[in-house]
Design an enzyme around this catalytic site. Structure first.
Site, mmCIF file in Angstrom:
data_model
loop_
_atom_site.group_PDB
_atom_site.id
_atom_site.type_symbol
_atom_site.label_atom_id
_atom_site.label_comp_id
_atom_site.label_asym_id
_atom_site.label_seq_id
_atom_site.Cartn_x
_atom_site.Cartn_y
_atom_site.Cartn_z
ATOM 1 N N LYS A 159 -8.563 -0.995 -5.902
ATOM 2 C CA LYS A 159 -8.363 -2.101 -4.965
ATOM 3 C C LYS A 159 -9.457 -3.121 -5.257
ATOM 4 C CE LYS A 159 -6.464 -4.029 -1.255
ATOM 5 N NZ LYS A 159 -5.034 -4.347 -1.111
ATOM 6 N N GLY B 81 -3.046 -5.458 -5.365
ATOM 7 C CA GLY B 81 -3.549 -6.766 -5.000
ATOM 8 C C GLY B 81 -3.591 -6.981 -3.501
ATOM 9 N N PRO C 121 12.020 3.782 2.599
ATOM 10 C CA PRO C 121 12.542 3.642 3.957
ATOM 11 C C PRO C 121 11.493 3.103 4.913
ATOM 12 C CG PRO C 121 12.086 5.941 3.476
ATOM 13 C CD PRO C 121 11.898 5.189 2.187
ATOM 14 N N ALA C 122 11.924 2.356 5.915
ATOM 15 C CA ALA C 122 11.012 1.878 6.949
ATOM 16 C C ALA C 122 10.314 3.067 7.592
ATOM 17 C CB ALA C 122 11.784 1.091 7.997
ATOM 18 N N THR D 191 0.832 -1.211 0.000
ATOM 19 C CA THR D 191 0.000 0.000 0.000
ATOM 20 C C THR D 191 0.858 1.250 0.000
ATOM 21 O OG1 THR D 191 -1.798 -1.172 1.134
ATOM 22 C CG2 THR D 191 -1.819 1.239 1.227
#
Length: 248
Positions: free
Chosen positions: A39, A112, A207-208, A18
């Protein structure tokens, strides 16, 4: 129809699909393109709650969204539909929705659920079948695979790429959905190895924590994390070189 159609799938759940979809959308919006996000099947969200499409809007900014089916339990779409007594999704219906959106937009992103071969109906049809249905309408879909950064990702990426090739679908490239603040040995090595496993280029590294960014900050983050092919200015060669692991 000249719209670009891009299916976004993952090598599994919780790999950042997402946020990746939002990043590609944000980069396209920054480039002046008209963007729609579809979606097909949203699971694990109750009626009235914000789903993945709404999260894309929160991050990327105003764009067209459409959701075709929603199932409350966080399961594979086929299982969730069966348990809820709701109808499953037909790939032809998804392709028709993509075609409608393509008439009015420059880019249609189809996100997906889970990985490429997660079942959407009783016949075992998948996101790949939806992409093939779009191809049957002359839409020329491509697939972006969102992968994890660390150990184990090469196998799941290679399997996903092989499944795409077996179905005659075009793999645009791979995107790392969450790059850790302190990358370990496996993650750093994977920067060079992921394109080999996929047989397709590495197109970005998010990035996280990117999903915790507000709308104002997410657009610049997306441009910095995506390659020019996805509308950004991230340099795969430079990033890989900066994280290269010396030989022992």
């Amino acid at each position: 129809m000249s719209a670009e159609v891009l299916f976004v799938t993952g090598t599994g759940t919780e790999v950042g699909k997402t946020v990746a979809t939002a990043a590609v959308a944000a980069a396209a919006l920054a480039g002046g393109r008209r963007v729609a996000v579809l979606k097909p099947g949203q699971t694990g969200v109750a009626p009235g709650e914000a789903g993945d499409a709404e999260e894309v809007v929160r991050l990327a900014g105003p764009l067209t969204t459409r959701e075709l089916a929603r199932y409350p339990e966080p399961l594979a779409p086929d299982t969730a539909a069966r348990r809820s007594g709701l109808p499953t999704l037909d790939p032809a219906r998804v392709a028709e929705a993509v075609a409608e959106l393509a008439e009015q937009h420059d880019l249609v992103l189809v996100e997906g659920a889970g990985g490429l071969l997660v079942r959407y109906d009783e016949q075992g049809r998948t996101l790949a079948d939806m992409a093939r249905a779009c191809a049957g309408l002359g839409l020329a879909p491509e697939v972006l695979v969102v992968a994890a950064a660390g150990l184990g990702t090469l196998n799941t990426t290679a399997l996903t790429a092989e499944a795409l090739r077996a179905r005659g679908l075009s793999l645009l490239g791979v995107l790392v959905g969450s790059w850790p603040r302190e990358a370990d040995l496996a993650a750093r090595c994977n920067l060079a190895d992921l394109p080999v496993a996929a047989g397709a280029p590495l197109l970005g590294v998010l990035p996280a924590g990117a999903g915790r960014t507000d709308t104002a900050g997410f657009g610049p983050l997306a441009l910095a994390a995506l390659s020019p092919r996805l509308g950004g200015h991230w340099d795969a060669e430079a990033f890989t070189a900066a994280h290269r692991v010396p030989h022992p």
